[in-house]
Design a protein around this motif. Structure first.
Motif, PDB file in Angstrom:
ATOM      1  N   GLN A   1       0.801  -1.220   0.128  1.00  0.00           N
ATOM      2  CA  GLN A   1      -0.066   0.068  -0.074  1.00  0.00           C
ATOM      3  C   GLN A   1       0.897   1.167   0.068  1.00  0.00           C
ATOM      4  OE1 GLN A   1      -2.787  -0.206  -0.523  1.00  0.00           O
ATOM      5  NE2 GLN A   1      -4.032  -1.517   0.472  1.00  0.00           N
TER       6      GLN A   1
ATOM      7  N   SER B   1       2.228   1.793  -3.460  1.00  0.00           N
ATOM      8  CA  SER B   1       1.535   2.425  -4.096  1.00  0.00           C
ATOM      9  C   SER B   1       0.931   3.861  -4.155  1.00  0.00           C
ATOM     10  CB  SER B   1       0.148   1.572  -4.201  1.00  0.00           C
ATOM     11  OG  SER B   1      -1.074   2.049  -4.897  1.00  0.00           O
ATOM     12  N   ARG B   2       1.068   4.393  -2.769  1.00  0.00           N
ATOM     13  CA  ARG B   2       0.629   5.577  -2.412  1.00  0.00           C
ATOM     14  C   ARG B   2       1.845   6.443  -2.907  1.00  0.00           C
ATOM     15  NH1 ARG B   2      -2.904   3.822   2.775  1.00  0.00           N
ATOM     16  NH2 ARG B   2      -4.450   2.397   1.368  1.00  0.00           N
TER      17      ARG B   2
ATOM     18  N   GLU C   1       3.335   6.047  -5.363  1.00  0.00           N
ATOM     19  CA  GLU C   1       3.511   6.007  -7.041  1.00  0.00           C
ATOM     20  C   GLU C   1       4.602   5.185  -7.278  1.00  0.00           C
ATOM     21  OE1 GLU C   1       0.803   9.251  -8.965  1.00  0.00           O
ATOM     22  OE2 GLU C   1       2.011  10.096  -7.360  1.00  0.00           O
TER      23      GLU C   1
ATOM     24  N   ASN D   1       1.795  14.154  -0.591  1.00  0.00           N
ATOM     25  CA  ASN D   1       1.630  13.534  -1.713  1.00  0.00           C
ATOM     26  C   ASN D   1       0.934  12.192  -1.470  1.00  0.00           C
ATOM     27  OD1 ASN D   1       1.882  15.863  -3.296  1.00  0.00           O
ATOM     28  ND2 ASN D   1       4.132  15.125  -3.938  1.00  0.00           N
ATOM     29  N   TYR D   2       1.804  11.466  -0.455  1.00  0.00           N
ATOM     30  CA  TYR D   2       1.502  10.065   0.260  1.00  0.00           C
ATOM     31  C   TYR D   2      -0.081  10.311   0.447  1.00  0.00           C
ATOM     32  CZ  TYR D   2       1.114   6.195   3.269  1.00  0.00           C
ATOM     33  OH  TYR D   2       0.786   4.990   4.057  1.00  0.00           O
TER      34      TYR D   2
ATOM     35  N   LYS E   1      -2.524  12.290  -0.048  1.00  0.00           N
ATOM     36  CA  LYS E   1      -3.215  12.735  -0.847  1.00  0.00           C
ATOM     37  C   LYS E   1      -3.785  11.642  -1.774  1.00  0.00           C
ATOM     38  CE  LYS E   1      -1.988  17.345  -1.866  1.00  0.00           C
ATOM     39  NZ  LYS E   1      -1.612  18.647  -2.750  1.00  0.00           N
ATOM     40  N   GLN E   2      -2.627  10.618  -2.126  1.00  0.00           N
ATOM     41  CA  GLN E   2      -2.866   9.398  -2.617  1.00  0.00           C
ATOM     42  C   GLN E   2      -3.624   8.222  -1.989  1.00  0.00           C
ATOM     43  OE1 GLN E   2      -2.255   8.581  -6.056  1.00  0.00           O
ATOM     44  NE2 GLN E   2      -1.600  10.520  -6.515  1.00  0.00           N
TER      45      GLN E   2
ATOM     46  N   HIS F   1      -5.990   9.083   0.176  1.00  0.00           N
ATOM     47  CA  HIS F   1      -7.352   9.730   0.170  1.00  0.00           C
ATOM     48  C   HIS F   1      -8.125   8.916  -0.990  1.00  0.00           C
ATOM     49  CE1 HIS F   1      -6.654  13.088   2.937  1.00  0.00           C
ATOM     50  NE2 HIS F   1      -6.429  12.010   3.551  1.00  0.00           N
ATOM     51  N   HIS F   2      -7.309   9.301  -2.435  1.00  0.00           N
ATOM     52  CA  HIS F   2      -7.744   8.749  -3.485  1.00  0.00           C
ATOM     53  C   HIS F   2      -8.202   7.132  -3.455  1.00  0.00           C
ATOM     54  CE1 HIS F   2      -8.244   8.595  -7.826  1.00  0.00           C
ATOM     55  NE2 HIS F   2      -7.677   7.500  -7.864  1.00  0.00           N
ATOM     56  N   TYR F   3      -7.230   6.455  -2.901  1.00  0.00           N
ATOM     57  CA  TYR F   3      -7.401   5.005  -2.865  1.00  0.00           C
ATOM     58  C   TYR F   3      -8.611   4.805  -1.889  1.00  0.00           C
ATOM     59  CZ  TYR F   3      -6.589   0.447  -1.221  1.00  0.00           C
ATOM     60  OH  TYR F   3      -6.755  -1.233  -0.937  1.00  0.00           O
TER      61      TYR F   3
ATOM     62  N   ASP G   1      -7.821  17.642   1.975  1.00  0.00           N
ATOM     63  CA  ASP G   1      -7.612  18.113   0.576  1.00  0.00           C
ATOM     64  C   ASP G   1      -7.558  19.514   0.312  1.00  0.00           C
ATOM     65  OD1 ASP G   1      -6.849  15.253   0.126  1.00  0.00           O
ATOM     66  OD2 ASP G   1      -8.709  14.866  -0.795  1.00  0.00           O
TER      67      ASP G   1
END
Length: 231
Positions: free
Chosen positions: A25, A28-29, A31, A83-84, A86-87, A89-91, A139
């Motif tokens: 995880q 992925s976060r 990227e 940025n981690y 934010k990613q 949250h998107h997940y 965010d």
């Protein structure tokens, strides 16, 4: 420079993932894609312009469950950690929660007259909306505030400690939903599918707890240092 914890920048990234699959995880976060061969953590992060200090801080924080309070923030990147988050949250909002909802709906197949099933779906939708509001606030307000700080803009109307105070633990309702299913949903359903979605809910609950703790124990302290002029 952050160099504490179980995992080091010279460790092979493949060994890190195999030794702690929850790190997938994190990968992925940040990227970071798979297929890195025998490269070290530092080499993989450098290849994709990811701050390896921050990556390791998150990995070690998650893996060291008995040491949840971090006290060494030297070399951590506010931008990389933000940025981690934010990613993450998107997940949660665009993948994990919709996936659980689809699977839950299939498992219980709410129909007219099935009050428990209808209640479960309404409860889940209410919970998802609460999580969305919580993460949208972060965010749109918290992260923008931090971005302005990084640009040298000061704000007299907000401080990161205010965010910490209002940071209620969004995982509580997920515990309640889990208990409703376990205690009150009838057993005459596809147990394999229902047990599978319950497992997903348990994993989501753990992931959210970890996410909130990273915000509380890593993100808030380094932003506080930024507010105080320590970069």
């Amino acid at each position: 420079m952050y160099n504490r914890g179980k995992y080091k920048p010279t460790d092979k990234m493949s060994d890190l993932i195999c030794g702690n699959y929850n790190s997938l995880q994190v990968l992925s976060r940040f990227e970071l894609p798979l297929g890195f061969g025998d490269q070290t953590v530092q080499e993989v992060c450098d290849s994709f312009h990811v701050d390896w200090n921050t990556f390791l801080a998150v990995v070690n924080f998650i893996s060291e469950e008995n040491s949840r309070v971090a006290d060494d923030f030297e070399g951590l990147s506010v931008v990389s950690l933000m940025n981690y988050l934010k990613q993450a949250h998107h997940y949660f909002l665009e993948f994990q929660l919709p996936s659980i909802r689809c699977k839950l709906n299939e498992a219980i197949q709410p129909a007219a007259g099935d009050k428990v099933a209808v209640l479960i779906m309404k409860y889940f939708d209410s919970y998802t909306e609460e999580v969305r509001k919580h993460m949208d606030y972060e965010d749109k307000h918290v992260f923008r505030y931090v971005e302005k700080l990084l640009a040298g803009e000061r704000s007299d109307g907000f401080h990161i400690t205010q965010y910490a105070r209002r940071h209620d633990q969004v995982e509580q309702k997920l515990k309640e939903l889990k208990n409703i299913i376990i205690k009150y949903y009838p057993a005459n359903v596809n147990n394999n599918l229902l047990n599978s979605v319950l497992f997903d809910i348990f994993c989501c609950e753990d992931d959210l707890i970890s996410h909130c703790e990273i915000e509380d124990y890593l993100f808030v302290p380094i932003v506080r240092r930024l507010e105080e002029g320590e970069k």
